[in-house]
Design a protein around this motif. Structure first.
Motif, PDB file in Angstrom:
ATOM      1  N   PHE A  48      69.145  21.534  26.409  1.00 46.41           N
ATOM      2  CA  PHE A  48      68.273  20.360  26.450  1.00 46.41           C
ATOM      3  C   PHE A  48      66.826  20.725  26.212  1.00 46.41           C
ATOM      4  CE2 PHE A  48      72.032  18.939  28.529  1.00 46.41           C
ATOM      5  CZ  PHE A  48      72.125  17.606  28.169  1.00 46.41           C
ATOM      6  N   GLN A  49      66.094  19.787  25.597  1.00 46.22           N
ATOM      7  CA  GLN A  49      64.649  19.871  25.420  1.00 46.22           C
ATOM      8  C   GLN A  49      64.049  18.739  26.250  1.00 46.22           C
ATOM      9  OE1 GLN A  49      62.413  21.915  23.842  1.00 46.22           O
ATOM     10  NE2 GLN A  49      60.895  20.615  24.789  1.00 46.22           N
ATOM     11  N   LEU A  50      63.346  19.091  27.326  1.00 46.75           N
ATOM     12  CA  LEU A  50      62.812  18.099  28.250  1.00 46.75           C
ATOM     13  C   LEU A  50      61.291  18.094  28.186  1.00 46.75           C
ATOM     14  CD1 LEU A  50      65.114  18.969  31.283  1.00 46.75           C
ATOM     15  CD2 LEU A  50      65.472  17.227  29.535  1.00 46.75           C
ATOM     16  N   ALA A  51      60.701  16.913  28.029  1.00 46.22           N
ATOM     17  CA  ALA A  51      59.247  16.783  27.908  1.00 46.22           C
ATOM     18  C   ALA A  51      58.593  16.474  29.251  1.00 46.22           C
ATOM     19  CB  ALA A  51      58.902  15.694  26.900  1.00 46.22           C
ATOM     20  N   HIS A  52      59.264  15.742  30.119  1.00 45.22           N
ATOM     21  CA  HIS A  52      58.717  15.293  31.405  1.00 45.22           C
ATOM     22  C   HIS A  52      57.396  14.541  31.235  1.00 45.22           C
ATOM     23  CE1 HIS A  52      61.821  17.130  33.752  1.00 45.22           C
ATOM     24  NE2 HIS A  52      61.597  18.305  33.200  1.00 45.22           N
ATOM     25  N   ARG A  56      57.701  10.282  25.700  1.00 47.61           N
ATOM     26  CA  ARG A  56      58.126  11.427  24.884  1.00 47.61           C
ATOM     27  C   ARG A  56      59.638  11.549  24.988  1.00 47.61           C
ATOM     28  NH1 ARG A  56      55.029  16.401  24.544  1.00 47.61           N
ATOM     29  NH2 ARG A  56      56.714  16.902  23.113  1.00 47.61           N
ATOM     30  N   GLU A  57      60.287  11.591  23.850  1.00 45.35           N
ATOM     31  CA  GLU A  57      61.742  11.617  23.832  1.00 45.35           C
ATOM     32  C   GLU A  57      62.283  12.967  24.316  1.00 45.35           C
ATOM     33  OE1 GLU A  57      64.579   9.650  20.736  1.00 45.35           O
ATOM     34  OE2 GLU A  57      64.077  11.667  20.005  1.00 45.35           O
ATOM     35  N   ASN A  58      63.276  12.893  25.184  1.00 48.70           N
ATOM     36  CA  ASN A  58      64.021  14.063  25.631  1.00 48.70           C
ATOM     37  C   ASN A  58      65.353  14.047  24.890  1.00 48.70           C
ATOM     38  OD1 ASN A  58      62.119  14.889  27.568  1.00 48.70           O
ATOM     39  ND2 ASN A  58      62.998  13.539  29.095  1.00 48.70           N
ATOM     40  N   TYR A  59      65.899  15.203  24.617  1.00 47.28           N
ATOM     41  CA  TYR A  59      67.186  15.226  23.943  1.00 47.28           C
ATOM     42  C   TYR A  59      67.971  16.480  24.311  1.00 47.28           C
ATOM     43  CZ  TYR A  59      64.844  18.388  20.674  1.00 47.28           C
ATOM     44  OH  TYR A  59      64.147  19.428  20.121  1.00 47.28           O
ATOM     45  N   LYS A 146      69.984  11.346  23.888  1.00 44.88           N
ATOM     46  CA  LYS A 146      68.529  11.163  23.833  1.00 44.88           C
ATOM     47  C   LYS A 146      68.124  10.103  24.843  1.00 44.88           C
ATOM     48  CE  LYS A 146      68.332  12.008  18.867  1.00 44.88           C
ATOM     49  NZ  LYS A 146      67.964  11.469  17.563  1.00 44.88           N
ATOM     50  N   PRO A 149      62.072   9.066  29.124  1.00 43.33           N
ATOM     51  CA  PRO A 149      62.043   9.012  30.582  1.00 43.33           C
ATOM     52  C   PRO A 149      61.082   7.955  31.115  1.00 43.33           C
ATOM     53  CG  PRO A 149      60.834  10.919  29.811  1.00 43.33           C
ATOM     54  CD  PRO A 149      61.451  10.282  28.597  1.00 43.33           C
TER      55      PRO A 149
END
Length: 195
Positions: A48-52, A56-59, A146, A149
């Motif tokens: 996973f790529q998490l932005a927090h 901003r999209e996480n995927y 996707k 948050p």
């Protein structure tokens, strides 16, 4: 009879005796019979790529593996993925719908066998593989999830495997759990001003 001939005769006698014992052991093993046993394990692998950050999209990308570690084939395998979340997760993968007019076959494609409008459960069966033989692994690969948050989000993806020999199914060894929160920008700004 010479010593050399005597030793050769003893070796021949010993080999015949050994061969007879081995035949007896093989017969006993066959009489016992090795039961055909179905042992299926299934599990997720994911990244996973998490932005927090808000907006901003996480995927994430994942695969669901079904492995036959027994000595009996599983016929008509199908999988279920259940998504429980407090946010709108967008799920996609390499699958077609039952009534799809797609003319070309995707390699390693799956067919969705439940209602496409159901976002909480995704039921799939392999298009190209109707059995999982002992020692084989069947994979639903590279699915994507996707989401954007909000303050706090959480979600779980559970996996299940079914087949003709597994009408009650088997649960995955693991599940995907996603939990997070987005930092409040105003609160972040106040903390920077205090420094």
């Amino acid at each position: 009879m010479s010593d050399h001939q005597e030793i050769q005769q003893k070796l021949i006698d010993w080999q015949e005796e050994q061969s007879s014992y081995l035949d007896q052991i093989k017969g006993l093993i066959q009489d016992l019979g090795v039961p055909e046993d179905l042992k299926i394990i299934c599990y997720f692998a994911s990244s996973f790529q998490l932005a927090h950050q808000e907006d901003r999209e996480n995927y994430g990308i994942g695969s669901f593996h079904v492995q036959n570690v027994g000595n009996k084939a599983l016929t008509n395998p199908h999988i279920g993925l259940k998504i429980t979340a407090n946010i709108d997760f967008q799920f996609s993968g390499k699958y077609l719908y039952q009534n799809s007019k797609q003319t070309r076959m995707l390699s390693n494609a799956w067919e969705r066998i439940n209602e496409p409008s159901d976002k909480d459960e995704i039921w799939l069966k392999s298009i190209q593989k109707q059995t999982i033989e002992p020692g084989e692994t069947l994979t639903f690969s590279n699915f994507q999830i996707k989401w954007i948050p909000t303050d706090k989000y959480s979600g779980t993806i559970q996996g299940f495997t079914y087949g003709n020999e597994l009408p009650n199914g088997v649960n995955a060894l693991n599940q995907i759990n996603l939990n997070g929160s987005v930092a409040d920008r105003q609160q972040e700004g106040n903390q920077h001003e205090k420094k």
